[in-house]
Scaffold this motif. Structure first.
Motif, PDB file in Angstrom:
ATOM      1  N   ARG A   1       1.631  -1.834   8.650  1.00 12.20           N
ATOM      2  CA  ARG A   1       0.260  -1.631   9.103  1.00 12.20           C
ATOM      3  C   ARG A   1      -0.071  -0.182   9.427  1.00 12.20           C
ATOM      4  O   ARG A   1      -1.240   0.165   9.555  1.00 12.20           O
ATOM      5  CB  ARG A   1      -0.015  -2.504  10.337  1.00 12.20           C
ATOM      6  CG  ARG A   1       0.156  -3.998  10.095  1.00 12.20           C
ATOM      7  CD  ARG A   1       0.011  -4.777  11.376  1.00 12.20           C
ATOM      8  NE  ARG A   1      -1.292  -4.582  11.997  1.00 12.20           N
ATOM      9  CZ  ARG A   1      -1.600  -5.014  13.219  1.00 12.20           C
ATOM     10  NH1 ARG A   1      -0.710  -5.642  13.954  1.00 12.20           N
ATOM     11  NH2 ARG A   1      -2.812  -4.799  13.706  1.00 12.20           N
TER      12      ARG A   1
ATOM     13  N   ARG B   1      -4.348   0.705  -1.888  1.00  5.53           N
ATOM     14  CA  ARG B   1      -3.818  -0.665  -1.923  1.00  5.53           C
ATOM     15  C   ARG B   1      -3.110  -0.871  -3.254  1.00  5.53           C
ATOM     16  O   ARG B   1      -3.600  -0.482  -4.311  1.00  5.53           O
ATOM     17  CB  ARG B   1      -4.942  -1.679  -1.769  1.00  5.53           C
ATOM     18  CG  ARG B   1      -4.441  -3.108  -1.605  1.00  5.53           C
ATOM     19  CD  ARG B   1      -5.585  -4.057  -1.397  1.00  5.53           C
ATOM     20  NE  ARG B   1      -6.472  -4.060  -2.565  1.00  5.53           N
ATOM     21  CZ  ARG B   1      -7.597  -4.762  -2.626  1.00  5.53           C
ATOM     22  NH1 ARG B   1      -8.004  -5.453  -1.591  1.00  5.53           N
ATOM     23  NH2 ARG B   1      -8.348  -4.726  -3.720  1.00  5.53           N
TER      24      ARG B   1
ATOM     25  N   ARG C   1      -8.671   4.948   0.446  1.00  7.44           N
ATOM     26  CA  ARG C   1      -9.365   5.223   1.707  1.00  7.44           C
ATOM     27  C   ARG C   1      -8.898   6.591   2.188  1.00  7.44           C
ATOM     28  O   ARG C   1      -7.694   6.862   2.201  1.00  7.44           O
ATOM     29  CB  ARG C   1      -9.039   4.160   2.759  1.00  7.44           C
ATOM     30  CG  ARG C   1      -9.446   2.744   2.376  1.00  7.44           C
ATOM     31  CD  ARG C   1      -8.910   1.760   3.416  1.00  7.44           C
ATOM     32  NE  ARG C   1      -9.191   0.378   3.074  1.00  7.44           N
ATOM     33  CZ  ARG C   1     -10.230  -0.323   3.535  1.00  7.44           C
ATOM     34  NH1 ARG C   1     -11.083   0.266   4.361  1.00  7.44           N
ATOM     35  NH2 ARG C   1     -10.404  -1.574   3.177  1.00  7.44           N
TER      36      ARG C   1
ATOM     37  N   ARG D   1      -3.349   1.321   8.045  1.00  5.17           N
ATOM     38  CA  ARG D   1      -3.408   1.112   6.598  1.00  5.17           C
ATOM     39  C   ARG D   1      -4.854   1.006   6.100  1.00  5.17           C
ATOM     40  O   ARG D   1      -5.117   1.165   4.916  1.00  5.17           O
ATOM     41  CB  ARG D   1      -2.652  -0.155   6.217  1.00  5.17           C
ATOM     42  CG  ARG D   1      -3.292  -1.429   6.751  1.00  5.17           C
ATOM     43  CD  ARG D   1      -2.571  -2.657   6.271  1.00  5.17           C
ATOM     44  NE  ARG D   1      -3.219  -3.872   6.782  1.00  5.17           N
ATOM     45  CZ  ARG D   1      -2.818  -5.104   6.495  1.00  5.17           C
ATOM     46  NH1 ARG D   1      -1.787  -5.273   5.700  1.00  5.17           N
ATOM     47  NH2 ARG D   1      -3.448  -6.140   7.002  1.00  5.17           N
ATOM     48  N   ARG D   2      -5.783   0.728   7.012  1.00  8.06           N
ATOM     49  CA  ARG D   2      -7.203   0.632   6.646  1.00  8.06           C
ATOM     50  C   ARG D   2      -7.913   1.980   6.718  1.00  8.06           C
ATOM     51  O   ARG D   2      -9.127   2.063   6.560  1.00  8.06           O
ATOM     52  CB  ARG D   2      -7.901  -0.388   7.532  1.00  8.06           C
ATOM     53  CG  ARG D   2      -7.294  -1.776   7.441  1.00  8.06           C
ATOM     54  CD  ARG D   2      -8.087  -2.777   8.247  1.00  8.06           C
ATOM     55  NE  ARG D   2      -7.446  -4.081   8.256  1.00  8.06           N
ATOM     56  CZ  ARG D   2      -7.539  -4.982   7.289  1.00  8.06           C
ATOM     57  NH1 ARG D   2      -8.261  -4.698   6.216  1.00  8.06           N
ATOM     58  NH2 ARG D   2      -6.926  -6.149   7.362  1.00  8.06           N
TER      59      ARG D   2
ATOM     60  N   TRP E   1       0.840  -1.182   0.000  1.00  7.20           N
ATOM     61  CA  TRP E   1       0.000   0.000   0.000  1.00  7.20           C
ATOM     62  C   TRP E   1       0.881   1.240   0.000  1.00  7.20           C
ATOM     63  O   TRP E   1       2.056   1.181   0.381  1.00  7.20           O
ATOM     64  CB  TRP E   1      -0.964   0.033   1.186  1.00  7.20           C
ATOM     65  CG  TRP E   1      -0.320  -0.024   2.551  1.00  7.20           C
ATOM     66  CD1 TRP E   1      -0.063  -1.138   3.293  1.00  7.20           C
ATOM     67  CD2 TRP E   1       0.165   1.091   3.332  1.00  7.20           C
ATOM     68  NE1 TRP E   1       0.545  -0.803   4.484  1.00  7.20           N
ATOM     69  CE2 TRP E   1       0.688   0.562   4.534  1.00  7.20           C
ATOM     70  CE3 TRP E   1       0.198   2.460   3.144  1.00  7.20           C
ATOM     71  CZ2 TRP E   1       1.247   1.352   5.531  1.00  7.20           C
ATOM     72  CZ3 TRP E   1       0.753   3.266   4.138  1.00  7.20           C
ATOM     73  CH2 TRP E   1       1.255   2.706   5.311  1.00  7.20           C
TER      74      TRP E   1
END
Length: 601
Positions: A451, A416, A431, A470-471, A397
């Motif tokens: 992460r 991503r 995101r 990362r989300r 990512w």
């Protein structure tokens, strides 16, 4: 630690890592789960700290409120014991600062000791004697260009009227113990004696007495300390009075000693006393660097990065504003062959981010992916405009941040990245994460690990570090009262080097997890800061070089080096430097093993 971690997770705080060992237990850096505020968690085991002693410590801590005393905020319970939630000081201890090669001005030393005395005056006013004043128990918080000292560990402090030999015994550190302490007497003036030892050590560079505990006891009881003539006479008077053997000859109160220090400080402001640095430092001599034969480049380019093609050949990536050139450079070659291929981009190239078997080029408004596995020179456009980008170490990512600076919140985009063998490179839908509030001036965007990422912003005279998953989840922020400029990643996880705004001879070492920031002052004004196999390399625009270790000590010094326009690591001891001359672009190899330094490789 795993057991304690499970216990603390049931509380309002999340452990970030071990930061020290106190007299009665370990100390952790932790963050409040809702506010993100950093605190220190002091673990007190039941077997070493029974209930009545614990309640006494808590009573003392809650009764002390002073800007130079570590404050207790809350109490945590677990199966193995209890934990105190305390103020967190990110700058380490006074001991760590004293052991570095950081010079302190006389005014700073006076300020440190005056702050300690102000805290002791408050404690003594409440009838509390610390009984273990030493540099390890003096914590530091960074301020722009300086530090604030705070006393920690009142764990063995007792109400002065209850300080009896049968109950206490000889607690404390022999190197800082007043003579009466060896007879189990604990007056407030014994803390002032310990402050006198610290002041002596700050001025001279070592304690007045050394040796075994028995030798220290004999020295504190019988020997008169000697001060070198380099210490100003007003400071000598204060030190010798604080270190008097007999109580009536010593300072009566912390306020009295503090007042005499303030009088010396007034002399400094009036110019009747020189504000020289202490203690005397013995830095390594400066050695003239051996010649670094340059290699002329066939094009006027700046080296951007290197990618290993195999064990014997590296791919050198260089650019000339809009054009990217690739050079196959076999190891051991003394000249750079002509470029094998290249391409032109619509915008100037600002940065190259290395990736496993490839990398990413960053321009003012796009990202371009270079993948060895998918063909040399493959380009992927970024779906947004940016000049700030970070890529996860795994390459799975990447994140981008808008170029504009100011007080308006910015939006971070996390994409991503898929690079499967035999398949086209794909970029997932981004995101978005909006940083909260007024975020200030953008400093850097970095990938902490696979992460997490972080955005570093400067707000006036402070720096705020925003952590994002990362989300796309905003996890909170950490801050220090220091304006940072430029962060450089190191091989140690979560550790970065930085320069400080308006402090040209300062180098900052930042640990994000657990959070810690220390400042080292160096004898040059570094323009380049980079990590080597044996320490941190610092290079000035005048060609002066210093090698700094983790403790802030100067290991070696060089002069006569060229000043590069860019540098790329080739190995832990070698860097490739780009040079710009009237004759065009040149490359040279900076090799620590060939720099005539007193080092082993």
């Amino acid at each position: 630690m795993a057991s304690l971690t499970r216990q603390i997770r049931r509380s309002h705080y999340r452990l970030l890592g071990l930061v020290g060992h106190g007299q009665f237990g370990r100390v952790y850096c932790a963050a409040h789960r809702t506010t993100g505020e950093l605190v220190a968690i002091k673990d007190l085991h039941k077997d070493r700290f029974p209930t009545h002693k614990f309640l006494r410590e808590l009573r003392f801590l809650l009764s002390l409120e002073h800007p130079n005393i570590v404050t207790c905020h809350a109490l945590e319970h677990s199966d193995n014991g209890r934990q105190l939630v305390l103020d967190y000081c990110e700058g380490g201890t006074l001991r760590s600062l004293m052991e570095s090669d950081t010079p302190l001005s006389l005014a700073e030393i006076i300020g440190f000791v005056a702050d300690i005395l102000g805290a002791l005056d408050q404690a003594h006013h409440h009838g509390i004697v610390h009984c273990d004043i030493k540099p390890e128990n003096i914590l530091l918080q960074l301020t722009p260009g300086g530090w604030v000292t705070r006393i920690s560990d009142f764990g063995i402090a007792r109400l002065s009227q209850e300080a009896k030999a049968a109950d206490i015994g000889q607690t404390g550190s022999p190197a800082y113990m007043a003579p009466e302490r060896f007879y189990n007497q604990h007056p407030a003036a014994s803390d002032l004696y310990a402050v006198g030892v610290i002041l002596y050590e700050l001025l001279v560079g070592h304690r007045p007495f050394s040796g075994t505990p028995m030798e220290l006891m004999v020295a504190h009881l019988n020997q008169r300390p000697a001060l070198p003539s380099s210490v100003p006479e007003p400071m000598q008077r204060i030190v010798l009075k604080a270190l008097q053997k007999l109580l009536p000859k010593r300072f009566k109160t912390a306020r009295e000693m503090q007042r005499e220090l303030w009088q010396v400080s007034q002399q400094l402001r009036q110019g009747t006393l020189e504000n020289t640095p202490f203690p005397p430092r013995s830095l390594p001599p400066t050695v003239m660097a051996p010649p670094m034969p340059p290699v002329a480049m066939p094009h006027p380019v700046t080296v951007m990065g290197m990618v290993a093609l195999d064990q014997h050949t590296q791919l050198l990536i260089a650019c000339d504003q809009h054009h990217v050139w690739f050079y196959h450079w076999p190891q051991g070659e003394t000249h750079v062959p002509g470029p094998t291929q290249g391409f032109t981009l619509p915008h100037p190239i600002r940065r190259f981010i290395p990736l496993p078997q490839g990398g990413m080029l960053v321009t003012d408004s796009s990202l371009h992916l270079l993948s060895m596995a998918h063909g040399l020179g493959r380009v992927t456009e970024s779906p947004d405009t940016t000049v700030a980008a970070a890529v996860a170490p795994s390459g799975r990512w990447f994140a981008t941040y808008p170029s504009q600076s100011g007080d308006e919140p910015g939006t971070l985009l996390i994409h991503r990245l898929t690079m499967a063998m035999g398949q086209p490179v794909t970029v997932g839908a981004p995101r978005s994460v909006t940083l909260p509030g007024q975020v200030g001036i953008f400093v850097d965007l970095l990938a902490l690990d696979d992460r997490h990422g972080m955005v570093v912003m400067r707000q006036g005279r402070s720096t705020q570090i925003h952590i994002i998953s990362r989300r796309g989840t905003y996890l909170g922020s950490e801050g220090v009262q220091v304006p940072c400029d430029r962060l450089i990643a190191t091989a140690r996880p979560y550790r970065y080097l930085a320069l400080e705004v308006d402090q040209p001879q300062s180098v900052l070492v930042l640990d994000v997890k657990p959070f810690r920031m220390v400042r080292y002052r160096v004898p040059i004004q570094p323009q380049w800061v980079f990590e080597t196999a044996v320490g941190y390399g610092l290079l000035s625009s005048e060609g002066e070089f210093c090698l700094l270790n983790d403790e802030g000590q100067i290991l070696n010094r060089l002069s006569g080096l060229p000043c590069p326009t860019a540098m790329v690591p080739m190995s832990p001891t070698q860097y490739l430097w780009s040079l710009s001359t009237d004759q065009g672009s040149q490359l040279c190899t900076f090799d620590l093993a060939k720099m005539d330094l007193d080092l082993l490789f």
